[in-house]
Every structure is written in C-alpha cells, then in structure tokens.
Design a protein around this motif. Structure first.
Motif, PDB file in Angstrom:
ATOM      1  N   GLU A 240     -44.597  -8.621  -9.779  1.00 34.08           N
ATOM      2  CA  GLU A 240     -43.946  -8.120  -8.556  1.00 34.08           C
ATOM      3  C   GLU A 240     -42.513  -7.698  -8.837  1.00 34.08           C
ATOM      4  O   GLU A 240     -42.055  -6.663  -8.348  1.00 34.08           O
ATOM      5  CB  GLU A 240     -43.984  -9.188  -7.457  1.00 34.08           C
ATOM      6  N   LYS A 281     -57.066  -8.275 -11.279  1.00 32.10           N
ATOM      7  CA  LYS A 281     -57.143  -7.845  -9.878  1.00 32.10           C
ATOM      8  C   LYS A 281     -55.801  -8.052  -9.165  1.00 32.10           C
ATOM      9  O   LYS A 281     -55.364  -7.229  -8.368  1.00 32.10           O
ATOM     10  CB  LYS A 281     -58.246  -8.629  -9.166  1.00 32.10           C
ATOM     11  N   GLN A 282     -55.135  -9.152  -9.495  1.00 33.75           N
ATOM     12  CA  GLN A 282     -53.831  -9.434  -8.875  1.00 33.75           C
ATOM     13  C   GLN A 282     -52.779  -8.427  -9.338  1.00 33.75           C
ATOM     14  O   GLN A 282     -51.952  -7.978  -8.545  1.00 33.75           O
ATOM     15  CB  GLN A 282     -53.381 -10.865  -9.213  1.00 33.75           C
ATOM     16  N   LYS A 285     -53.295  -5.370  -7.410  1.00 30.91           N
ATOM     17  CA  LYS A 285     -52.805  -5.608  -6.037  1.00 30.91           C
ATOM     18  C   LYS A 285     -51.290  -5.459  -5.977  1.00 30.91           C
ATOM     19  O   LYS A 285     -50.741  -4.878  -5.033  1.00 30.91           O
ATOM     20  CB  LYS A 285     -53.221  -7.024  -5.602  1.00 30.91           C
ATOM     21  N   ASN A 286     -50.602  -5.961  -7.004  1.00 32.16           N
ATOM     22  CA  ASN A 286     -49.142  -5.812  -7.085  1.00 32.16           C
ATOM     23  C   ASN A 286     -48.749  -4.333  -7.110  1.00 32.16           C
ATOM     24  O   ASN A 286     -47.822  -3.913  -6.420  1.00 32.16           O
ATOM     25  CB  ASN A 286     -48.600  -6.486  -8.356  1.00 32.16           C
ATOM     26  N   ARG A 288     -50.442  -1.735  -6.009  1.00 30.87           N
ATOM     27  CA  ARG A 288     -50.717  -1.049  -4.741  1.00 30.87           C
ATOM     28  C   ARG A 288     -49.800  -1.508  -3.610  1.00 30.87           C
ATOM     29  O   ARG A 288     -49.622  -0.792  -2.621  1.00 30.87           O
ATOM     30  CB  ARG A 288     -52.196  -1.221  -4.374  1.00 30.87           C
ATOM     31  N   LYS A 289     -49.210  -2.664  -3.775  1.00 35.33           N
ATOM     32  CA  LYS A 289     -48.225  -3.124  -2.772  1.00 35.33           C
ATOM     33  C   LYS A 289     -46.996  -2.212  -2.796  1.00 35.33           C
ATOM     34  O   LYS A 289     -46.466  -1.844  -1.742  1.00 35.33           O
ATOM     35  CB  LYS A 289     -47.822  -4.574  -3.073  1.00 35.33           C
TER      36      LYS A 289
END
Length: 434
Positions: A240, A281-282, A285-286, A288-289
């Motif tokens: 992140e 996957k995480q 997700k980071n 796409r955030k």
C-alpha cells in the motif's frame, strides 16, 4: 568502413543490451546494417529461457554465415553465458561473450579480423560479479519509447529458471547514471521511458541507498519526460505504501505486469516462488485501490512438473478471478542445471499444448472485457509507428497499455494525441483522432 549487424532474441533487457553494443561498434567506426544484409560482423544476442530460444539462436548463427561466409560471428547474451563451451564448438562461431565484459567486444572482434585468433571464448564467471556493467544508450533506433536498463541479475532462484545463472546476482545502476541517460534521451525527444531490468523490484538493495520509488520520483522531475513505465514486477513490491506514493506521480503509466506463473499454491511452492495465491490476490487488490482502471498483465506457465488437472484448473479459475487484461502463456521448458529439470512427473507435450490453448482462449476473452470499459472514452496515445498493412493508420499505446490504431493524414509517429476509442478488434482498439 566495416559493417556490423545485430539480431536480438528474448526480453527487453536484451533489446537494451543490443542497442548499447551497437553504440560501442559505432564509436569504433563501424556502420550498422540490417541483419539480412551483408556485413563483416554479425552479433546474435541470445536468449536461453526456453529450449526454443537456444534453437532459434543456433538457426540465426547459421543464417548469418550463409549471408556472408567470410563474416565474424559473435554470440552474446544468456545462452552464451550458460553454454560457452557448446557454442564455441559450432564451426560458424568465432567469438562467445556472455553478460559481462562487453565493453571489450570490438577489441576481441578486431583480434579475429586481424587473424590473430580464429576463436575466442570470452565468457567468465558471472556469479562473482558485484558491479553493474555500464552500457549506456543515447538513442533507441526506430523506437518512440526509450527502454532504460536500471538493474541486472536476480537472486530469486526459482526452481525452473536459468536466468540467475545467466545474469548473476542483483546489481543496481547508480541513480545519477540512470538520470543522466534519461536526460539525454529526453533531449532526443523521447516522451516515454520504460524502466527495465532482470528483477526491477530489487533496485537499490545492493547499493545500500535509494529505491525504485525514489528513482522514479527523480525521473518524474525531468520536464520533457511525459510518461514513466515499469517492466515486469515482483508481486511483493506492491505494498500500500509503495502504491500510494506511486499514485502521486501523474506521469506514471498505470500498467502493472505482475508475474504469477501458477494459480496453484502447491505448484508455486514447488516453483520456489515467494508468495501464495492469497498474497498475490491482496497485491492486486492494493493496485486496484490506487489505480482502479490499471491494466494488470501477467505470465503463466503451464505443464510445470507435477501439475495435474486439478492444479491447472486452480490456475485457470484464479486467472479468471483476477481478471487480467493480458496473459503471456508459455509452456514449461526443462532447463539443464535447474532443480525442476530433475523433478518427477514431467508433463507430456500434448497436455501442455491443450492447457496452453485453454488459457490463451480465456486470456483473449478477458482482454476484450477489459477493453470494453474504455470504448466511447478519450485516451492519450503515444504513437509508435505506421501500421504496415493499413495505409494512413498509425499504432500506439495508451498509458494503461491498450494498443490503438487511428487514421491520420499527417505523420504522428512519436507524438501523443487524444483519441476517441471506438471499436474492439482482436488484439487492438480502433479510434478516431480528436
């Protein structure tokens, strides 16, 4: 005036290395000619990721000698580094030089031209190499995007991969050297730079100072550069904190090539990859955030030893769940010297072929789905070249790596233009110049 020709196989790093070698020859008074023309020296910059790369390299050696039977044949790159004894025995080959000491290439060629030696094996142990070999490029011939090599080597040692043995340990290029090259390329009207390397995510770790993010922040300050793109990335880089800082750089192109290799945790472990599917996957997700419309592309290998139908289905459904915009699908190729070459349960060729076709079909479907959301929108395109088969059409890339064709009455190569995206074709989108 002596003539030299080049043929490059493999990755973007090899493309950069070839450009750098060409500049070395030019400085010594050589004229660069097309590989299919008669030359005094032919340099084949090889790839050894698969058996196909080795075979293609040998084919090009023979082809060069047929064009000019009196020419000096030089074999460079990864195949040269890992199999120098094999290559020097090929009758057509005069010089084998690997992935270091390449600044000496012209001097070695001159020795052979002067008939002081018929054959030279100039490959040395790359595993002991600690410093980045400076090979600068001031112009990427025929390119509108400038590839800049910032890093060399890999310390990952995945069980199937020969590259750490071909490229050696990680070595980062000093930031001041990278910035100097970017500024020179910017002065030559390049709008986009692509930061490339063997394991880009490790940039700066061996220097004890700086990081990939800090380097990008400095490049971002160079006014003439309008786009900054990254090549293939290690998933674990995509924290992140990294992505939040990256999102503050408006010149960054939101295209993330995040190598997966398999969607099965059991196979990932056997491959010695350093993440699980849940972690991967995480990371996505980071991304796409902070970059909701980013293009997320990947590499997936089918037919790794021990991959049964269950593991393949896990990969297939995981790829579907992630919804990649593009997948480079390739079949496992056993490489001598890697642990996986000795693994039991090697997968038959016809099974690899069948799985490859299934995954490619899924990839094409997902690519179209990704493109759909941009139809009717206007995007900036950096045009690279005229489309050979379509008169008056030019092709280029959006920042998020969609290939676009558009018609123009004037030459727009190297320019960034606004294009209304209108229609999806098989491997590109057609648009209209605004």
């Amino acid at each position: 005036m002596k003539k030299v020709a080049f043929y490059t196989l493999g990755c973007k790093v090899n493309t950069y290395d070839t450009e750098a070698l060409a500049e070395i020859f030019e400085k010594e008074g050589y004229t660069i000619v097309n590989f299919h023309e008669k030359a005094d020296v032919y340099v084949i910059n090889t790839c050894t990721v698969t058996n196909l790369g080795d075979r293609k390299s040998r084919q090009m050696i023979r082809k060069a000698k047929k064009i000019n039977t009196d020419a000096i044949i030089v074999v460079a790159g990864c195949y040269a580094q890992t199999a120098p004894e094999e290559l020097i025995k090929i009758p057509e080959v005069n010089l084998v030089i690997g992935n270091k000491d390449r600044k000496n290439i012209v001097g070695l060629v001159e020795k052979i031209l002067e008939r002081k030696k018929d054959k030279i094996n100039a490959v040395s142990n790359i595993m002991k190499e600690a410093d980045f070999e400076e090979l600068s490029v001031h112009e990427m011939k025929g390119k509108t995007r400038a590839f800049i090599k910032i890093q060399e080597g890999c310390n990952q040692f995945c069980s199937y991969c020969i590259i750490p043995y071909a490229r050696g340990p990680i070595r980062s290029r000093k930031p001041e050297s990278v910035l100097k090259e970017v500024k020179k390329l910017a002065e030559s009207d390049y709008n986009e730079v692509v930061l490339t390397g063997i394991h880009v995510a490790s940039y700066g770790k061996d220097l004890g100072q700086g990081s990939l993010l800090q380097l990008m922040q400095e490049i971002h300050k160079i006014e003439e550069i309008q786009r900054i793109r990254l090549s293939s990335l290690e998933p674990r880089l995509l924290t992140e904190d990294f992505l939040k800082s990256l999102s503050e750089l408006d010149k960054f192109c939101p295209h993330f090539h995040i190598s997966l290799q398999s969607g099965s945790d059991r196979i990932l472990k056997a491959m010695k990859r350093k993440y699980t599917t849940a972690e991967y996957k995480q990371y996505v997700k980071n991304v796409r955030k902070y970059f909701p419309l980013a293009s997320i592309t990947t590499d997936i290998m089918v037919g790794f030893p021990g991959e049964g139908e269950e593991e393949f289905q896990e990969t297939y459904h995981f790829a579907k769940e992630i919804a990649f915009s593009k997948i480079h699908v390739f079949k496992y190729s056993s490489r001598k010297g890697t642990p996986a070459a000795k693994y039991p349960n090697q997968v038959k060729g016809e099974i690899k072929e069948e799985r490859s076709k299934k995954l490619i079909a899924l990839a094409e479907k997902m690519e179209r789905e990704y493109y759909k959301q941009f139809i009717g929108t206007t995007k900036k395109i950096l045009f690279e070249q005229e489309v050979p088969s379509r008169n008056g059409y030019y092709e280029g890339l959006t920042d998020n790596y969609i290939r676009v064709f558009a018609k123009s009455s004037e030459d727009i190569k190297g320019q960034i233009k606004f294009i209304l995206l209108q229609k999806i074709w098989k491997d590109h989108v057609e648009g209209k110049l605004i």
